[in-house]
Structures are given as C-alpha cells and as structure tokens.
Write a protein that holds these residues in place. Sequence first.
Motif, PDB file in Angstrom:
ATOM      1  N   ARG A 186       0.865  -0.404  -0.086  1.00 44.76           N
ATOM      2  CA  ARG A 186       0.111  -0.210   0.189  1.00 44.76           C
ATOM      3  C   ARG A 186       1.022   1.471   0.129  1.00 44.76           C
ATOM      4  O   ARG A 186       2.387   1.189   0.693  1.00 44.76           O
ATOM      5  CB  ARG A 186      -0.863  -0.218   0.936  1.00 44.76           C
ATOM      6  N   THR A 187       0.363   2.261  -0.558  1.00 44.35           N
ATOM      7  CA  THR A 187       1.474   3.610  -0.621  1.00 44.35           C
ATOM      8  C   THR A 187       0.568   4.427   0.050  1.00 44.35           C
ATOM      9  O   THR A 187      -0.640   4.314   0.234  1.00 44.35           O
ATOM     10  CB  THR A 187       1.749   4.219  -1.930  1.00 44.35           C
ATOM     11  N   VAL A 188       1.207   5.237   0.792  1.00 46.43           N
ATOM     12  CA  VAL A 188       0.543   6.748   1.498  1.00 46.43           C
ATOM     13  C   VAL A 188       0.065   7.963   0.765  1.00 46.43           C
ATOM     14  O   VAL A 188       1.043   7.819  -0.003  1.00 46.43           O
ATOM     15  CB  VAL A 188       0.951   7.305   2.862  1.00 46.43           C
ATOM     16  N   PRO A 189      -1.442   8.078   0.560  1.00 48.57           N
ATOM     17  CA  PRO A 189      -2.112   9.298  -0.087  1.00 48.57           C
ATOM     18  C   PRO A 189      -1.480  10.199   0.378  1.00 48.57           C
ATOM     19  O   PRO A 189      -0.527  10.859   1.946  1.00 48.57           O
ATOM     20  CB  PRO A 189      -3.308   9.225   0.037  1.00 48.57           C
ATOM     21  N   ALA A 190      -0.876  11.916  -0.064  1.00 48.60           N
ATOM     22  CA  ALA A 190      -0.478  13.241   0.189  1.00 48.60           C
ATOM     23  C   ALA A 190      -0.987  13.364   1.642  1.00 48.60           C
ATOM     24  O   ALA A 190      -3.326  13.014   1.827  1.00 48.60           O
ATOM     25  CB  ALA A 190      -1.325  14.405  -0.959  1.00 48.60           C
ATOM     26  N   TYR A 191      -1.173  13.779   2.971  1.00 52.88           N
ATOM     27  CA  TYR A 191      -1.748  13.616   3.913  1.00 52.88           C
ATOM     28  C   TYR A 191      -1.895  15.465   3.843  1.00 52.88           C
ATOM     29  O   TYR A 191      -1.479  15.893   5.644  1.00 52.88           O
ATOM     30  CB  TYR A 191      -0.869  13.742   5.278  1.00 52.88           C
ATOM     31  N   PHE A 192      -1.244  16.512   3.066  1.00 54.90           N
ATOM     32  CA  PHE A 192      -1.628  18.031   3.472  1.00 54.90           C
ATOM     33  C   PHE A 192      -3.060  18.425   4.008  1.00 54.90           C
ATOM     34  O   PHE A 192      -2.782  19.563   3.799  1.00 54.90           O
ATOM     35  CB  PHE A 192      -1.473  18.738   1.952  1.00 54.90           C
ATOM     36  N   LEU A 196      -4.266  16.874  12.354  1.00 53.83           N
ATOM     37  CA  LEU A 196      -3.213  16.446  12.856  1.00 53.83           C
ATOM     38  C   LEU A 196      -1.512  17.107  12.289  1.00 53.83           C
ATOM     39  O   LEU A 196      -0.587  18.049  13.020  1.00 53.83           O
ATOM     40  CB  LEU A 196      -3.036  15.807  13.309  1.00 53.83           C
ATOM     41  N   TYR A 197      -1.273  17.527  11.312  1.00 55.59           N
ATOM     42  CA  TYR A 197      -0.558  17.573  10.485  1.00 55.59           C
ATOM     43  C   TYR A 197      -0.536  19.342  10.035  1.00 55.59           C
ATOM     44  O   TYR A 197       0.126  19.905  10.721  1.00 55.59           O
ATOM     45  CB  TYR A 197      -0.648  17.191   8.636  1.00 55.59           C
ATOM     46  N   VAL A 198      -2.043  19.945  10.201  1.00 59.47           N
ATOM     47  CA  VAL A 198      -1.975  21.420  10.548  1.00 59.47           C
ATOM     48  C   VAL A 198      -1.543  21.862  11.577  1.00 59.47           C
ATOM     49  O   VAL A 198      -0.964  22.831  11.689  1.00 59.47           O
ATOM     50  CB  VAL A 198      -3.360  21.505   9.464  1.00 59.47           C
ATOM     51  N   ALA A 341       0.800  13.428  14.443  1.00 64.91           N
ATOM     52  CA  ALA A 341       0.910  13.502  13.061  1.00 64.91           C
ATOM     53  C   ALA A 341       1.013  12.102  12.019  1.00 64.91           C
ATOM     54  O   ALA A 341      -0.126  11.348  11.571  1.00 64.91           O
ATOM     55  CB  ALA A 341       0.668  14.504  12.699  1.00 64.91           C
ATOM     56  N   LEU A 342       1.813  11.655  11.764  1.00 64.03           N
ATOM     57  CA  LEU A 342       2.379  10.994  11.346  1.00 64.03           C
ATOM     58  C   LEU A 342       2.282   9.103  11.680  1.00 64.03           C
ATOM     59  O   LEU A 342       1.939   8.661  10.389  1.00 64.03           O
ATOM     60  CB  LEU A 342       3.869  10.777  10.896  1.00 64.03           C
ATOM     61  N   MET A 343       2.035   9.359  12.979  1.00 66.49           N
ATOM     62  CA  MET A 343       1.500   8.120  13.551  1.00 66.49           C
ATOM     63  C   MET A 343      -0.187   8.058  12.793  1.00 66.49           C
ATOM     64  O   MET A 343      -0.533   7.137  12.745  1.00 66.49           O
ATOM     65  CB  MET A 343       1.553   7.544  14.929  1.00 66.49           C
TER      66      MET A 343
END
Length: 355
Positions: A186-192, A196-198, A341-343
């Motif tokens: 699986r690939t992780v899509p953009a998380y922009f 939690l990232y914001v 956020a990454l987790m």
Amino acid sequence: MKHEMIRPGEGRLTHAPADHPPVPAAKIGVLIANLGTPDGYDYWSMRRYLNEFLSDKRVIDFPSWKWQPLLQLIILTKRPFTSGANYRSIWNEEKNESPLMTITRDQTDAIRTAVQEKYGDGVEVEFCMRYGNPSTKSVLRKMVAAGCERILFFPLYPQSAGATSATACDEFFRALMKEKFQPAARTVPAYFDHPLYVDALAQSVERAYAGLDHKPDVLVASYHGMPKRYLMEGDPYHCQCQKTSRLLRERLGWEKGSIDTTFQSVFGREEWLRPYTVEHVAELAKAGKKRIAVISPAFAADCIETLEEIQGEIREAFLHAGGESFTYIPCLNDDPAHVRALMAVIEDNLAGWAP
C-alpha cells in the motif's frame, strides 16, 4: 506443497519439510521514504547524487538525447563544486552526514517507538531515500528478508507531486519487481489536509511567534517549486500547497492575506510556479514589510533547501532589500506533534492489516 497461512507475528511454518529454506515470522512493514542526500560533500559524492537526481524523468522530463549531454558534460562538471560547498555549510560533522539523514533517522526512531507501543513487534519500521543511501531497493530487500509480507510505503511529502511522492513510489514498485516473494503493498496518499499535520504546523508558528519581541508583518509559506507546465498537465501539488496555507491560516485564526504562499528552488529557464520566494521577500521589504517569518510546509525535515537556501539566499534577499527582521521557523522534524500526526496517518493506512 500446501503451506498454511501465517498472520503477522505468529511464527514460522509448522508443517514444512526439514529441507525447506528458513521462513521468518510474518510481519507488516512500514517503509518511510524521503528525498535523499549525498554520502558526502566531496566532488564525486555530489556528482553521483546529482546524476541520479537530475536523471530522473519525473524531475527533469526533457528528452534524454537533449538533456543527458548537457547534464553529463556541463552541469555535472561544475555543479558538484557549488552544491558541495552548500552542503559543507550545513553538514553534521559529528555524524558525518547531512541534516536530512540525521533528522529522518530521528523521525523513524520516534515512529518506530510509537508503532511498537501500539502494535508490538509484528510491525517493522524502516526508512529509505529515493536518491542516494539507504536506497529503496536495499531497505525493501532487508524488510522482505525479515518477514514483511505486507508493506506500507510512506513517502514523507505532505503535498503530492510527480517529482516527489510519485517518483518515490515508482522506485518502490521497481524494487518490488526484483523480489521473488513480493509482499502486498500500500502507498500512503498526501496528508496535506490532515488535521494533526495542520495543527503541528500551527503549533510551530505559535511557538516561534511567542519567542519574538514583535509579531512579523507577514508569514511566508515557502514551498518547493516546480515548472508551471506540470500544474497545467494535471499535477495536484500547487492546489494542495494553497490549501495547506489556507488551513494553516484558519487554524491560527488569522485574517485573509496574513500568509503568503510562495515557491522556491527555481531551476532552468522555463517558468515555474509563482511567486518566487526569493523575489517575493524582497518585494515585501520594499513595500514596508520590515519583519517577516518564513515556514516550509512542504518539507517534513530540514534540508539543503531550508537550512542553506532559505536561511542564506532568501534571507539575504530580504535584508538587502531593506528588511530588518527575518525569522525562519524550522520544519516539523521529529517534534512530538509531528510524530503524532505521522503516526495517525500510518494508523489510518494500516487499517485492516494491523490488529
């Protein structure tokens, strides 16, 4: 021969004949990928790295017959010296590696700790680089040998672009083609736009501003640039950058116009996404905006583009044009809010795989 199914962490085959090759306990793998780094700042290390990077069709999509002679005979004759000097100015001499390598390893260690706390030893976490070392191919081989039958590939780019996340995925799938036993992937899509990232971005701005005597007149969100042509051909990067800036402004509770979105690292003669950061900060200074702060939301880790370009060329352009106070807000790096956020992104994308 019929083999029994193994779930992650359950152990080896129990009914295999004595001469069967060893089979490690089944695991899930999380492979984090960043852009890459040269092994050193000497001429040949820089040339190898730049050759791999600038030969990537996702980065420079000119026909090979036109681009390669220019690259091999002119660019790679001169640029390793200037790029090497830039890397030397930021090099982690204690560990003899670039800051990107140091930070990516620290991020991976923090994520690995969080993953083990949640999932135990059945999920393995490693990192690789698209260009340079450790290569995607070598780390994937290591993970497969360790028993990873399912791998979540995580390009560490908040905004998706052909020249970053797409080429990282290309390299991952090329590496998969070499494996006799090919794990599910699986690939992780953009998380922009992940909350939690914001929020982590906003917290970094709030911390930086709390340490200043005067609030900057403008916050400049400087993203890595790309040719405008890529946007017109359907690349989503520009739109995702604009949305990141908007979400950050809304999270901070600021008025419209308080964050300027710009693009840096222009290369070549064709038009790139505008406004160019180096020109825009000079225009701000000339317009009376004497205090600015700069943040780099497209970079998950501080690197040559932030530590040398923003704090060197871009800072100098602002001060030379009459600016008085230039504040660089570091990338999120291994900040705990960033790791959370990454987790959260990893947890979302392991759904159905990990217990």
